[in-house]
Write a protein that holds these residues in place. Structure first.
Motif, PDB file in Angstrom:
ATOM      1  N   GLU A   1      18.472   5.387  21.137  1.00 18.10           N
ATOM      2  CA  GLU A   1      18.286   4.750  19.828  1.00 18.10           C
ATOM      3  C   GLU A   1      16.810   4.643  19.474  1.00 18.10           C
ATOM      4  OE1 GLU A   1      19.422   0.556  17.527  1.00 18.10           O
ATOM      5  OE2 GLU A   1      20.174   0.970  19.550  1.00 18.10           O
ATOM      6  N   MET A   2      15.980   4.281  20.452  1.00 19.20           N
ATOM      7  CA  MET A   2      14.546   4.171  20.214  1.00 19.20           C
ATOM      8  C   MET A   2      13.944   5.537  19.899  1.00 19.20           C
ATOM      9  SD  MET A   2      11.634   2.533  22.709  1.00 19.20           S
ATOM     10  CE  MET A   2      12.528   0.961  22.756  1.00 19.20           C
ATOM     11  N   ARG A   3      14.389   6.569  20.626  1.00 26.01           N
ATOM     12  CA  ARG A   3      13.907   7.928  20.375  1.00 26.01           C
ATOM     13  C   ARG A   3      14.251   8.374  18.960  1.00 26.01           C
ATOM     14  NH1 ARG A   3      17.559  12.095  23.023  1.00 26.01           N
ATOM     15  NH2 ARG A   3      18.715  11.472  21.149  1.00 26.01           N
ATOM     16  N   ASP A   4      15.495   8.140  18.546  1.00 22.34           N
ATOM     17  CA  ASP A   4      15.924   8.569  17.214  1.00 22.34           C
ATOM     18  C   ASP A   4      15.170   7.829  16.119  1.00 22.34           C
ATOM     19  OD1 ASP A   4      17.670  10.248  18.477  1.00 22.34           O
ATOM     20  OD2 ASP A   4      19.439   8.993  18.162  1.00 22.34           O
ATOM     21  N   ASP A   5      14.934   6.531  16.294  1.00 22.04           N
ATOM     22  CA  ASP A   5      14.174   5.754  15.312  1.00 22.04           C
ATOM     23  C   ASP A   5      12.741   6.266  15.210  1.00 22.04           C
ATOM     24  OD1 ASP A   5      16.371   4.213  14.799  1.00 22.04           O
ATOM     25  OD2 ASP A   5      15.727   2.504  16.025  1.00 22.04           O
ATOM     26  N   PHE A   6      12.153   6.599  16.353  1.00 18.54           N
ATOM     27  CA  PHE A   6      10.774   7.109  16.367  1.00 18.54           C
ATOM     28  C   PHE A   6      10.695   8.445  15.625  1.00 18.54           C
ATOM     29  CE2 PHE A   6       7.561   9.783  18.486  1.00 18.54           C
ATOM     30  CZ  PHE A   6       6.419   9.036  18.228  1.00 18.54           C
ATOM     31  N   LEU A   7      11.646   9.334  15.877  1.00 16.76           N
ATOM     32  CA  LEU A   7      11.637  10.636  15.217  1.00 16.76           C
ATOM     33  C   LEU A   7      11.884  10.500  13.715  1.00 16.76           C
ATOM     34  CD1 LEU A   7      13.547  12.869  17.805  1.00 16.76           C
ATOM     35  CD2 LEU A   7      11.103  12.815  17.313  1.00 16.76           C
ATOM     36  N   ALA A   8      12.767   9.575  13.350  1.00 21.02           N
ATOM     37  CA  ALA A   8      13.037   9.367  11.927  1.00 21.02           C
ATOM     38  C   ALA A   8      11.792   8.859  11.200  1.00 21.02           C
ATOM     39  CB  ALA A   8      14.186   8.366  11.757  1.00 21.02           C
ATOM     40  N   GLU A   9      10.948   8.122  11.924  1.00 26.38           N
ATOM     41  CA  GLU A   9       9.713   7.598  11.331  1.00 26.38           C
ATOM     42  C   GLU A   9       8.632   8.668  11.245  1.00 26.38           C
ATOM     43  OE1 GLU A   9       6.041   4.724  12.748  1.00 26.38           O
ATOM     44  OE2 GLU A   9       8.064   4.269  13.465  1.00 26.38           O
ATOM     45  N   VAL A  10       8.430   9.401  12.334  1.00 28.61           N
ATOM     46  CA  VAL A  10       7.304  10.342  12.409  1.00 28.61           C
ATOM     47  C   VAL A  10       7.651  11.706  11.834  1.00 28.61           C
ATOM     48  CG1 VAL A  10       5.678  11.495  13.979  1.00 28.61           C
ATOM     49  CG2 VAL A  10       6.416   9.142  14.435  1.00 28.61           C
ATOM     50  N   LEU A  11       8.837  12.217  12.154  1.00 28.71           N
ATOM     51  CA  LEU A  11       9.245  13.550  11.720  1.00 28.71           C
ATOM     52  C   LEU A  11      10.653  13.515  11.131  1.00 28.71           C
ATOM     53  CD1 LEU A  11       7.969  15.935  14.553  1.00 28.71           C
ATOM     54  CD2 LEU A  11       7.090  15.752  12.221  1.00 28.71           C
ATOM     55  N   PRO A  12      10.832  12.911   9.977  1.00 30.35           N
ATOM     56  CA  PRO A  12      12.164  12.937   9.361  1.00 30.35           C
ATOM     57  C   PRO A  12      12.593  14.378   9.104  1.00 30.35           C
ATOM     58  CG  PRO A  12      10.487  12.183   7.804  1.00 30.35           C
ATOM     59  CD  PRO A  12       9.832  12.237   9.140  1.00 30.35           C
TER      60      PRO A  12
ATOM     61  N   VAL B   1      -0.846  21.198   8.392  1.00 30.51           N
ATOM     62  CA  VAL B   1      -0.085  20.219   9.183  1.00 30.51           C
ATOM     63  C   VAL B   1      -0.265  18.822   8.581  1.00 30.51           C
ATOM     64  CG1 VAL B   1       0.024  19.022  11.403  1.00 30.51           C
ATOM     65  CG2 VAL B   1      -0.096  21.517  11.335  1.00 30.51           C
ATOM     66  N   THR B   2      -1.492  18.477   8.227  1.00 32.42           N
ATOM     67  CA  THR B   2      -1.746  17.152   7.636  1.00 32.42           C
ATOM     68  C   THR B   2      -1.012  17.012   6.306  1.00 32.42           C
ATOM     69  OG1 THR B   2      -3.931  17.083   8.669  1.00 32.42           O
ATOM     70  CG2 THR B   2      -3.541  15.570   6.833  1.00 32.42           C
ATOM     71  N   GLU B   3      -1.029  18.070   5.527  1.00 30.91           N
ATOM     72  CA  GLU B   3      -0.366  18.052   4.218  1.00 30.91           C
ATOM     73  C   GLU B   3       1.140  17.833   4.360  1.00 30.91           C
ATOM     74  OE1 GLU B   3       0.583  21.265   0.639  1.00 30.91           O
ATOM     75  OE2 GLU B   3      -1.155  21.578   1.943  1.00 30.91           O
ATOM     76  N   LEU B   4       1.752  18.479   5.342  1.00 33.28           N
ATOM     77  CA  LEU B   4       3.205  18.417   5.499  1.00 33.28           C
ATOM     78  C   LEU B   4       3.678  17.139   6.184  1.00 33.28           C
ATOM     79  CD1 LEU B   4       3.916  22.107   6.593  1.00 33.28           C
ATOM     80  CD2 LEU B   4       4.504  21.049   4.399  1.00 33.28           C
ATOM     81  N   THR B   5       2.895  16.637   7.149  1.00 31.11           N
ATOM     82  CA  THR B   5       3.359  15.516   7.976  1.00 31.11           C
ATOM     83  C   THR B   5       2.685  14.181   7.655  1.00 31.11           C
ATOM     84  OG1 THR B   5       1.678  15.848   9.696  1.00 31.11           O
ATOM     85  CG2 THR B   5       3.723  17.124   9.879  1.00 31.11           C
TER      86      THR B   5
END
Length: 327
Positions: A243-254, A300-304
């Motif tokens: 759950e923590m991994r999925d929340d982190f990915l949803a925040e950083v790399l949706p 990369v900065t533009e996209l993320t």
């Protein structure tokens, strides 16, 4: 040989010897005298010359045959534990291993896995080759067990080895074994190694080896040997709750952001961070012009929204992409 059998043997031979005080765990012959456990703290002393020659020969055959059978049983007990098919207490392991010729008072477990989908025949060949290597080392050194090995599950081979074969200066030894598997069988292999354990603390070593193998495979994929006590950040990432991994990915790399990062840009992110965020070194490693690299970094900065020139932002993105790679 069970104690009740030894006591019975002492009763049969009592007329040929004398009873003395002294606890023993198994019959022993020294300097022409047999010592037989007789229960409690007693033992029977029987000179070989006091028995009829035929009886002395039968006693020797019986005792050594029983010892060999007991040793084979203990060896199988250890192999069952090593293969994950039976539970053995730490105390039992510490008791049994020296009796089957284990050198020293410590050991490590190594879990070896062939990369890709290894067929049954290939795993069998790997087992045979590893067995030959261990037998050769045992013959060369002539100092007891070089190691034990057994299949574990459908894709893993586990070995029990003396720790000196895995220590820093001998790490190449294990890598050389994996290299032999690849050269002989055309099958790249990876290994997880437990922390060095005293025999009395060895019980969790199988778990450690499998943990190291799984964590290393996912997060240290360029390495072939993964040690449980040297996993670094791979330990943290592998142990991260889902759950923590999925929340982190949803925040950083949706999802839409992750999809927008091409394989080329992902490779650039990893290379830039692995080369200490040095532009010249990274461009050289990717065989691209400096200006091409700078364009990619801006993209990369533009996209993320993360500028990987800045350490915290760069490593945040690295962790996210590494977790995605494991998925």
């Amino acid at each position: 040989m069970k104690m009740i059998e030894q006591v019975r043997l002492a009763e049969i031979l009592r007329s040929f010897g004398t009873m003395e005080e002294g606890a023993m765990t198994r019959p022993l012959c020294e300097d022409g005298v047999w010592w037989i456990p007789a229960g409690g703290r007693n033992r029977l002393r029987v000179p070989v010359a006091a028995m009829p020659p035929e009886m002395a020969q039968l006693l020797e055959l019986y005792v050594y045959s029983s010892v060999e059978q007991e040793s084979a049983h203990m060896r199988q007990e250890v192999l069952s534990w090593l293969g994950g098919e039976g539970e053995v207490s730490a105390e039992r392991l510490a008791q049994v291993l020296p009796q089957i010729g284990w050198p020293g008072d410590a050991a490590v477990v190594v879990a070896v896995e062939l990369r890709g989908d290894a067929e049954e025949e290939l795993l069998g060949d790997a087992m045979a080759l590893l067995g030959e290597l261990l037998a050769h080392e045992e013959q060369e050194e002539g100092e007891g067990q070089a190691g034990l090995l057994v299949r574990s599950g459908s894709s893993t081979i586990r070995l029990l080895l003396p720790p000196e074969r895995i220590e820093e200066e001998a790490d190449g030894g294990l890598r050389a074994v994996l290299g032999t598997l690849e050269a002989e069988l055309y099958a790249p292999a990876v290994a997880g190694v437990s922390a060095v354990k005293r025999l009395r603390d060895l019980a969790p070593a199988c778990y450690e080896a499998e943990f190291a193998l799984a964590a290393g495979r996912l997060y240290r994929s360029r390495e072939s040997v993964h040690r449980y006590d040297r996993l670094g950040i791979a330990r943290l990432l592998y142990g991260l709750p889902t759950e923590m991994r999925d929340d982190f990915l949803a925040e950083v790399l949706p999802g839409q952001v992750l999809e927008s990062l091409s394989a080329e840009l992902r490779e650039t992110i990893f290379a830039f961070l692995e080369h200490g965020q040095q532009v010249a070194d990274t461009a050289r490693s990717l065989y691209i012009h400096r200006n091409t690299l700078l364009y990619r970094l801006d993209r990369v900065t533009e996209l993320t929204g993360y500028d990987i020139r800045k350490p915290i932002q760069g490593w945040t993105l690295w962790v996210a992409l590494t977790l995605c790679r494991s998925l």
